[in-house]
Each structure stands twice: as structure tokens, then as C-alpha cells.
Design an enzyme around this catalytic site. Structure first.
Site, PDB file in Angstrom:
ATOM      1  N   LYS A  44       0.787  -1.133   0.096  1.00 14.01           N
ATOM      2  CA  LYS A  44       0.112   0.028   0.125  1.00 14.01           C
ATOM      3  C   LYS A  44       0.734   1.252   0.056  1.00 14.01           C
ATOM      4  O   LYS A  44       0.576   2.297   0.282  1.00 14.01           O
ATOM      5  CB  LYS A  44      -0.779  -0.093   1.351  1.00 14.01           C
ATOM      6  N   LYS A  46       2.845   2.074   2.298  1.00 19.36           N
ATOM      7  CA  LYS A  46       2.769   2.729   3.652  1.00 19.36           C
ATOM      8  C   LYS A  46       3.869   2.068   4.352  1.00 19.36           C
ATOM      9  O   LYS A  46       4.095   0.865   4.414  1.00 19.36           O
ATOM     10  CB  LYS A  46       1.513   2.344   4.169  1.00 19.36           C
TER      11      LYS A  46
HETATM   12  N1  C2G Z   1     -10.364   6.556   9.111  1.00 20.63           N
HETATM   13  C1  C2G Z   1     -11.301   7.462   9.605  1.00 20.63           C
HETATM   14  N2  C2G Z   1     -11.089   8.630   9.659  1.00 20.63           N
HETATM   15  C2  C2G Z   1      -9.710   9.064   9.801  1.00 20.63           C
HETATM   16  C3  C2G Z   1      -8.719   8.176   9.573  1.00 20.63           C
HETATM   17  C4  C2G Z   1      -9.159   6.876   9.118  1.00 20.63           C
HETATM   18  O1  C2G Z   1     -12.640   6.843   9.362  1.00 20.63           O
HETATM   19  N3  C2G Z   1      -9.551  10.350  10.092  1.00 20.63           N
HETATM   20  C5  C2G Z   1     -10.611   4.921   8.850  1.00 20.63           C
HETATM   21  C6  C2G Z   1     -10.175   4.910   7.296  1.00 20.63           C
HETATM   22  O2  C2G Z   1     -11.311   5.129   6.417  1.00 20.63           O
HETATM   23  C7  C2G Z   1     -10.324   3.092   7.450  1.00 20.63           C
HETATM   24  C8  C2G Z   1      -9.842   2.885   8.893  1.00 20.63           C
HETATM   25  O3  C2G Z   1      -9.926   4.250   9.482  1.00 20.63           O
HETATM   26  O4  C2G Z   1     -11.699   2.627   7.243  1.00 20.63           O
HETATM   27  C9  C2G Z   1      -8.268   2.754   8.956  1.00 20.63           C
HETATM   28  O5  C2G Z   1      -7.522   3.609   8.260  1.00 20.63           O
HETATM   29  P1  C2G Z   1      -5.896   3.158   7.945  1.00 20.63           P
HETATM   30  O6  C2G Z   1      -5.183   2.679   8.680  1.00 20.63           O
HETATM   31  O7  C2G Z   1      -5.402   4.542   7.118  1.00 20.63           O
HETATM   32  O8  C2G Z   1      -6.347   2.059   6.682  1.00 20.63           O
HETATM   33  P2  C2G Z   1      -6.210   2.154   5.309  1.00 20.63           P
HETATM   34  O9  C2G Z   1      -4.584   2.341   4.892  1.00 20.63           O
HETATM   35  O10 C2G Z   1      -7.127   2.948   4.499  1.00 20.63           O
HETATM   36  O11 C2G Z   1      -6.258   0.484   4.656  1.00 20.63           O
HETATM   37  O12 C2G Z   1      -7.929  -3.187   2.692  1.00 20.63           O
HETATM   38  C10 C2G Z   1      -8.060  -2.046   3.154  1.00 20.63           C
HETATM   39  C11 C2G Z   1      -6.915  -1.353   3.650  1.00 20.63           C
HETATM   40  O13 C2G Z   1      -6.216  -2.240   4.623  1.00 20.63           O
HETATM   41  C12 C2G Z   1      -7.504  -0.013   4.496  1.00 20.63           C
END
Ligand code: C2G
Length: 132
Positions: A44, A46
Site C-alpha cells: 500500500k 505505507k
Molecule cells: N479512518 C477514518 N477517519 C480518519 C482516518 C481513518 O474513518 N480520520 C478510517 C479509514 O477510512 C479506514 C480505517 O480508519 O476505514 C483505517 O484507516 P487506515 O489505517 O488508514 O487504513 P487504510 O490504509 O485505509 O487500509 O484493505 C483495506 C486497507 O487495509 C485499508
């Protein structure tokens, strides 16, 4: 028992993560969180500050979370939903539409993101604070 699943990296845990976990849990009785392995994070593009083990331990301590499983690849969601008898899949709406293929297997819910906070922003602010 109504089972919910959500996916993410959940690095440097913040209230945006807590909000989505609390709201995801409200859709059922049992919340599974699939957290991205360090290898999958690389896919990703990341780099998490905390290792998979640390992020897993932190999530397991959250009252809304009942189980934490690893996310190794994009393609595991259908089998995760089937193998865990999941009824509802929940993600933040930055993913809106991206996982609609799961509608054949469970309810798909996209929830509004929490505005004004993100792990990326936290890292930026910390770098600025430390580097003046
Ligand atoms: N999230 C949120 N509000 C934020 C930051 C994050 O609602 N201010 C939510 C994201 O939309 C996601 C969850 O928190 O549903 C986790 O965010 P991340 O750790 O950034 O996950 P991500 O990199 O989007 O990975 O297969 C799907 C991926 O693994 C999602």
C-alpha cells in the site's frame, strides 16, 4: 451473533480510528479487525511506525474490538467474510465503492471519515515540531 469486519493499518492510533471502530461495532455484536501486515503495508506504499505485532496488541486492547486477524493481500476479503461468517463489512468512505463486490456476500457499509486527523498528518506535525 451478528459479525462485523473492517480493515486497515491503524498505525499511530487516533480518534479517527476509534470513531470508525466504535461505529462499526454498532452494526453487530462482534467486531473483527483485519490489520495490514508490514509486508502488505509495503504494497500500500505505507510504512507504519508500529510493527504488526504492536498494532495488533494495541487494537486488541480496544473495547470495541473482539478479534484481530492479519491482512496479507487485497484478495482475501471474500474468504475472510465467508470463513468468519461475517454479516457486515465496514470501511471509511475514502474507500466508497471500492469493495462493492462484497455485496454478494455481506452488507457493505462506508462510514464518513473523521475530518482533520490522519496518521500522515500526525507524522508531518511531529517532523515539523522536531525540526523547527
Ligand atoms: N479512518 C477514518 N477517519 C480518519 C482516518 C481513518 O474513518 N480520520 C478510517 C479509514 O477510512 C479506514 C480505517 O480508519 O476505514 C483505517 O484507516 P487506515 O489505517 O488508514 O487504513 P487504510 O490504509 O485505509 O487500509 O484493505 C483495506 C486497507 O487495509 C485499508
Amino acid at each position: 451473533m451478528k459479525k462485523v469486519i473492517t480493515y486497515g493499518t491503524f498505525d499511530l492510533l487516533h480518534t479517527g480510528h476509534i470513531n470508525i471502530l466504535r461505529r462499526a461495532k454498532e452494526f453487530g455484536d462482534y467486531l473483527i479487525v483485519a490489520i495490514s501486515s508490514d509486508q502488505f503495508n509495503a504494497l500500500k506504499d505505507k510504512k507504519a511506525y508500529y510493527s504488526f505485532e504492536q498494532r495488533k496488541a494495541i487494537l486488541e486492547a480496544i473495547r470495541y474490538v473482539d478479534e484481530v486477524i492479519p491482512e496479507h493481500k487485497w484478495e482475501q476479503k471474500v474468504e475472510d467474510v465467508q470463513n468468519n461468517d461475517v454479516d457486515v463489512f465496514v470501511m471509511g468512505d475514502d474507500w466508497k465503492g471500492k469493495f462493492d463486490f462484497l455485496k454478494d456476500h455481506c452488507e457493505v457499509v462506508y462510514l464518513p471519515r473523521t475530518v482533520g486527523i490522519s496518521t500522515t498528518q500526525i507524522k508531518k506535525d511531529l517532523n515539523k515540531a522536531n525540526n523547527g
